[in-house]
Design a protein around this motif. Structure first.
Motif, PDB file in Angstrom:
ATOM      1  N   ALA A  69      -0.685   6.766 -11.995  1.00 55.17           N
ATOM      2  CA  ALA A  69      -1.754   5.840 -12.408  1.00 55.17           C
ATOM      3  C   ALA A  69      -1.479   5.242 -13.778  1.00 55.17           C
ATOM      4  O   ALA A  69      -2.120   4.264 -14.170  1.00 55.17           O
ATOM      5  CB  ALA A  69      -3.096   6.559 -12.399  1.00 55.17           C
ATOM      6  N   VAL A 111      -7.594   6.527  -5.563  1.00 51.13           N
ATOM      7  CA  VAL A 111      -6.180   6.918  -5.547  1.00 51.13           C
ATOM      8  C   VAL A 111      -5.416   6.141  -6.612  1.00 51.13           C
ATOM      9  O   VAL A 111      -4.611   6.694  -7.355  1.00 51.13           O
ATOM     10  CB  VAL A 111      -5.564   6.672  -4.145  1.00 51.13           C
ATOM     11  N   SER A 112      -5.706   4.838  -6.700  1.00 49.15           N
ATOM     12  CA  SER A 112      -5.010   4.007  -7.684  1.00 49.15           C
ATOM     13  C   SER A 112      -5.270   4.484  -9.112  1.00 49.15           C
ATOM     14  O   SER A 112      -4.420   4.369  -9.990  1.00 49.15           O
ATOM     15  CB  SER A 112      -5.440   2.547  -7.535  1.00 49.15           C
ATOM     16  N   LEU A 113      -6.466   5.049  -9.349  1.00 47.14           N
ATOM     17  CA  LEU A 113      -6.795   5.524 -10.701  1.00 47.14           C
ATOM     18  C   LEU A 113      -6.273   6.943 -10.943  1.00 47.14           C
ATOM     19  O   LEU A 113      -6.504   7.520 -11.996  1.00 47.14           O
ATOM     20  CB  LEU A 113      -8.314   5.492 -10.916  1.00 47.14           C
ATOM     21  N   GLY A 114      -5.581   7.492  -9.944  1.00 46.50           N
ATOM     22  CA  GLY A 114      -4.927   8.785 -10.153  1.00 46.50           C
ATOM     23  C   GLY A 114      -5.790   9.980  -9.813  1.00 46.50           C
ATOM     24  O   GLY A 114      -5.441  11.113 -10.141  1.00 46.50           O
ATOM     25  N   ARG A 173       0.833  -1.218   0.000  1.00 48.10           N
ATOM     26  CA  ARG A 173       0.000   0.000   0.000  1.00 48.10           C
ATOM     27  C   ARG A 173       0.864   1.263   0.000  1.00 48.10           C
ATOM     28  O   ARG A 173       0.495   2.267  -0.589  1.00 48.10           O
ATOM     29  CB  ARG A 173      -0.928   0.001   1.222  1.00 48.10           C
ATOM     30  N   MET A 200       1.394   2.315 -12.402  1.00 51.09           N
ATOM     31  CA  MET A 200       1.038   1.157 -11.566  1.00 51.09           C
ATOM     32  C   MET A 200      -0.451   1.148 -11.259  1.00 51.09           C
ATOM     33  O   MET A 200      -1.074   2.200 -11.104  1.00 51.09           O
ATOM     34  CB  MET A 200       1.844   1.166 -10.268  1.00 51.09           C
ATOM     35  N   ALA A 201      -0.991  -0.060 -11.210  1.00 49.15           N
ATOM     36  CA  ALA A 201      -2.395  -0.240 -10.830  1.00 49.15           C
ATOM     37  C   ALA A 201      -2.406  -1.095  -9.574  1.00 49.15           C
ATOM     38  O   ALA A 201      -1.638  -2.058  -9.458  1.00 49.15           O
ATOM     39  CB  ALA A 201      -3.156  -0.941 -11.944  1.00 49.15           C
ATOM     40  N   PHE A 202      -3.278  -0.724  -8.625  1.00 45.31           N
ATOM     41  CA  PHE A 202      -3.302  -1.420  -7.340  1.00 45.31           C
ATOM     42  C   PHE A 202      -4.674  -2.032  -7.104  1.00 45.31           C
ATOM     43  O   PHE A 202      -5.701  -1.411  -7.377  1.00 45.31           O
ATOM     44  CB  PHE A 202      -2.979  -0.432  -6.217  1.00 45.31           C
ATOM     45  N   MET A 203      -4.692  -3.264  -6.606  1.00 50.18           N
ATOM     46  CA  MET A 203      -5.945  -3.838  -6.150  1.00 50.18           C
ATOM     47  C   MET A 203      -5.780  -4.295  -4.709  1.00 50.18           C
ATOM     48  O   MET A 203      -4.927  -5.123  -4.412  1.00 50.18           O
ATOM     49  CB  MET A 203      -6.359  -5.029  -7.001  1.00 50.18           C
ATOM     50  N   GLY A 204      -6.583  -3.711  -3.822  1.00 53.07           N
ATOM     51  CA  GLY A 204      -6.463  -4.030  -2.405  1.00 53.07           C
ATOM     52  C   GLY A 204      -7.435  -5.116  -1.978  1.00 53.07           C
ATOM     53  O   GLY A 204      -8.131  -5.719  -2.805  1.00 53.07           O
ATOM     54  N   THR A 214      -8.384  -3.786 -12.738  1.00 54.30           N
ATOM     55  CA  THR A 214      -6.984  -3.445 -12.452  1.00 54.30           C
ATOM     56  C   THR A 214      -6.115  -3.694 -13.679  1.00 54.30           C
ATOM     57  O   THR A 214      -5.268  -2.866 -14.031  1.00 54.30           O
ATOM     58  CB  THR A 214      -6.475  -4.299 -11.265  1.00 54.30           C
ATOM     59  N   ARG A 247     -11.795   4.964  -1.603  1.00 55.90           N
ATOM     60  CA  ARG A 247     -10.531   5.701  -1.593  1.00 55.90           C
ATOM     61  C   ARG A 247      -9.400   4.943  -2.301  1.00 55.90           C
ATOM     62  O   ARG A 247      -8.684   5.518  -3.129  1.00 55.90           O
ATOM     63  CB  ARG A 247     -10.134   5.987  -0.140  1.00 55.90           C
ATOM     64  N   GLU A 248      -9.269   3.640  -1.982  1.00 57.69           N
ATOM     65  CA  GLU A 248      -8.178   2.849  -2.574  1.00 57.69           C
ATOM     66  C   GLU A 248      -8.204   2.922  -4.088  1.00 57.69           C
ATOM     67  O   GLU A 248      -7.202   3.185  -4.744  1.00 57.69           O
ATOM     68  CB  GLU A 248      -8.359   1.383  -2.168  1.00 57.69           C
ATOM     69  N   ARG A 249      -9.404   2.660  -4.625  1.00 49.63           N
ATOM     70  CA  ARG A 249      -9.557   2.629  -6.076  1.00 49.63           C
ATOM     71  C   ARG A 249      -9.332   4.008  -6.683  1.00 49.63           C
ATOM     72  O   ARG A 249      -8.685   4.156  -7.719  1.00 49.63           O
ATOM     73  CB  ARG A 249     -10.966   2.139  -6.431  1.00 49.63           C
ATOM     74  N   ARG A 271       1.118   4.193  -3.048  1.00 55.83           N
ATOM     75  CA  ARG A 271       0.758   5.517  -2.484  1.00 55.83           C
ATOM     76  C   ARG A 271      -0.700   5.572  -1.986  1.00 55.83           C
ATOM     77  O   ARG A 271      -1.324   6.621  -1.938  1.00 55.83           O
ATOM     78  CB  ARG A 271       1.094   6.674  -3.435  1.00 55.83           C
ATOM     79  N   ILE A 272      -1.248   4.396  -1.603  1.00 56.13           N
ATOM     80  CA  ILE A 272      -2.578   4.385  -0.999  1.00 56.13           C
ATOM     81  C   ILE A 272      -2.480   4.983   0.403  1.00 56.13           C
ATOM     82  O   ILE A 272      -3.305   5.784   0.818  1.00 56.13           O
ATOM     83  CB  ILE A 272      -3.139   2.940  -0.906  1.00 56.13           C
TER      84      ILE A 272
END
Lengths: 256, 322
Positions: free
Chosen positions: A79, B217-220, A50, A82-86, A154, B213-215, A54-55
């Motif tokens: 963005a 932020v991840s999408l910019g 995370r 990198m793509a993040f899936m939590g 993602t 929030r997670e999504r 930068r979450i």
């Protein structure tokens, strides 16, 4: 997709309410590989991924992704890298599967999808076996189906790096295997994956590089054969673990 | 196919609002002094439309920011904050001083103050760290406590006032759709219309915000900027509606609930527009009914609060707090 460089973590620590979650971490993750992050509960895997994504804001140290400083670089630029899936993906809006997946194109089209974006969405739906579900609402899906939709979203972001925090949760064996095979294909196309895994045999079977964490530290890293050994894994999980071999890769037996 | 259904519903809604507005303007128009009556009705219609649209847009924005469907700015104490500011102003300036203040600039200062306070309080509450907005129970409780604090503060100061000053405070403390503050309509429109325009412009960003929030932020998405912007717009719109008509606790909840029922999967731009249309329809048609047919025997705000209260309980009992 630039696809060059890697992820560099330098001197990153993390504390929550006075409790140290991460000791100073220094780590270089190679690009063009599938890297598995393994370790027991509370090892700091999710915190680390995370922070890289930068979450959560960095408290100390520095993270660069493909040469871009995560703290300094605009989020919209990151963005595209990198793509993040939590692990938590609670939606407020009522969305159909296709609409959710289409949100993955936001960094490219900012809400105005073109033909290329639509084609990418359809491909992702097909890749994750979601075409029959594409017009269903997300709240009508099972946990595993919803997980696949989030994964498709993602992947459709088409970034050089994919950061996935326990993506195999809720997936049955067939879909878990299909996901790992899909990630391997993306790796072959030049993309890089950092994935938090609990099933060590998936790490052994599909990862090129394994990072083992315990108590907020990096305990070991290297190719699966170096890290997934009996002494290392027994120390990592504080329980006796047997390691055999299957098709040249470690086979972890922990129920014996 | 889905788009056609949505378009038909939207068309019917626009038509219904048009019919309600026409009824309001032209029904029961006598032979004499038509110009005078029409001008009077027009002024009130504009006020009702402005109030309805402001409450609706504020509620939709706030529900997205707070990530659930039963919170409204009123439940979280936004309008109580506005009343507290009003009461403080009366207490500090006295009735004469309060009345002598030019309406427009006073309204602007109050709005600015309220926006700053709302951002300081709710911005921290809703935007702090990961997952804090997801904690629905804590958000609701804190909001309710803040609302009680503001109301109690206003009440305490009210007790310290002399009866004349207290009467002035009371006059602005209850919603009255029959007598909107016409002097502030121009000022209200000058603030509310750009705020609504901005909310519409933010529509796609609000859609991303709704992913969590997670999504986001991840999408910019610049999460904090969009959150703060949406909260600021909410505060401005609540200030406008409260200044024009007084506090309305449950109108926003009814409107947001109906919008969700009619357009369950709508994106924010459509949701904002339809919520505004539904609010205008309810207010104009309701006020028309109460003024022209029920002879002001009942008060629209009381009926709205009653129906809204029941809806609030129903939503709670159904467990649809998200």
């Amino acid at each position: 997709m630039s696809g060059t460089g890697g992820i560099d973590v330098r001197g990153v620590t993390h504390r929550i309410h006075g409790t140290t979650i991460l000791q100073p971490i220094d780590l270089s993750l190679p690009s063009g590989k599938v890297t598995a992050l393994i370790g027991p509960n509370g090892a700091g895997k999710s915190t680390l991924i995370r922070l890289i994504a930068r979450i959560d804001p960095l408290q100390t140290g520095e993270v660069t992704v493909n040469g871009l400083d995560v703290r300094q670089t605009p989020s919209a630029r990151l963005a595209l890298e990198m793509a993040f899936m939590g692990q938590h993906s609670g939606l407020v809006s009522r969305l159909r599967v296709r609409e959710l997946v289409a949100f993955g194109r936001w960094p490219h089209c900012h809400g105005r999808p073109g033909p290329k974006d639509r084609a990418a969405v359809e491909k992702a739906l097909a890749d994750f076996d979601l075409l029959p579900l594409a017009d269903r609402f997300m709240d009508e899906l099972s946990g595993g189906q919803a997980q696949r939709a989030h994964l498709a979203m993602t992947v459709v972001q088409e970034t050089p790096w994919l950061l996935l925090d326990e993506p195999l949760n809720n997936l049955d064996l067939a879909h878990a295997r299909a996901l790992m095979a899909h990630l391997a294909r993306l790796r072959d196309e030049g993309r890089s994956v950092l994935i938090v895994l609990h099933d060590l045999n998936f790490a052994s079977g599909w990862a090129d590089h394994v990072v083992a964490m315990k108590d907020g530290r990096i305990l070991a890293e290297g190719v699966p054969a170096e890290v997934l050994t009996e002494p290392r894994l027994s120390e990592l999980y504080d329980t006796p673990i047997t390691v055999g071999s299957y098709q040249g890769r470690p086979l972890i037996l922990h129920h014996l | 196919m889905r788009d056609r259904k949505t378009l038909i519903r939207l068309g019917l809604l626009v038509l219904a609002v048009g019919v309600a507005a026409a009824l309001w303007m032209f029904q029961g128009l006598g032979a004499g002094r038509r110009d005078f009556v029409l001008a009077l009705r027009w002024e009130k219609l504009i006020a009702l439309v402005l109030i309805g649209a402001s409450v609706a847009v504020a509620t939709v924005l706030f529900q997205t920011v707070s990530r659930n469907r039963i919170l409204t700015p009123s439940i979280m104490g936004f309008d109580a904050l506005y009343l507290l500011i009003q009461t403080l102003a009366v207490a500090m300036l006295g009735v004469t001083g309060f009345a002598m203040l030019p309406g427009g600039p006073k309204f602007l200062i109050e709005t600015a103050l309220m926006t700053a306070l709302a951002l300081a309080l709710f911005g921290t509450l809703l935007g702090r760290g990961a997952g804090s907005a997801e904690d629905i129970a804590r958000t609701i409780l804190t909001g309710v406590v803040l609302g009680i604090l503001f109301r109690a503060g206003a009440s305490l100061i009210g007790r310290l006032l002399d009866p004349n000053a207290y009467a002035t405070v009371q006059a602005v403390s209850f919603a009255n759709f029959g007598r909107p503050n016409a002097a502030l309509v121009g000022w209200g429109a000058a603030l509310a219309l750009p705020a609504m325009g901005l909310a519409l412009w933010m529509g796609p960003r609000l859609d991303v915000l709704g992913l969590g929030r997670e999504r986001a932020v991840s999408l910019g998405l610049r999460y904090r900027v969009v959150m703060t912007g949406a909260l600021a717009l909410t505060a401005v719109l609540v200030a406008v509606s409260t200044a024009l008509v007084g506090p309305v606790a449950f109108l926003g909840l009814i409107v947001a609930g109906l919008t969700h029922g009619l357009f369950p999967a709508a994106r924010h731009r459509l949701r904002l527009v339809t919520a505004a249309l539904i609010a205008c329809l309810l207010l104009v048609l309701g006020q028309w009914l109460f003024e022209r047919f029920l002879g002001r025997q009942a008060v629209l705000s009381v009926v709205i609060e009653f129906a809204g209260g029941i809806l609030f309980l129903a939503l709670l009992l159904k467990g649809r707090i998200r």
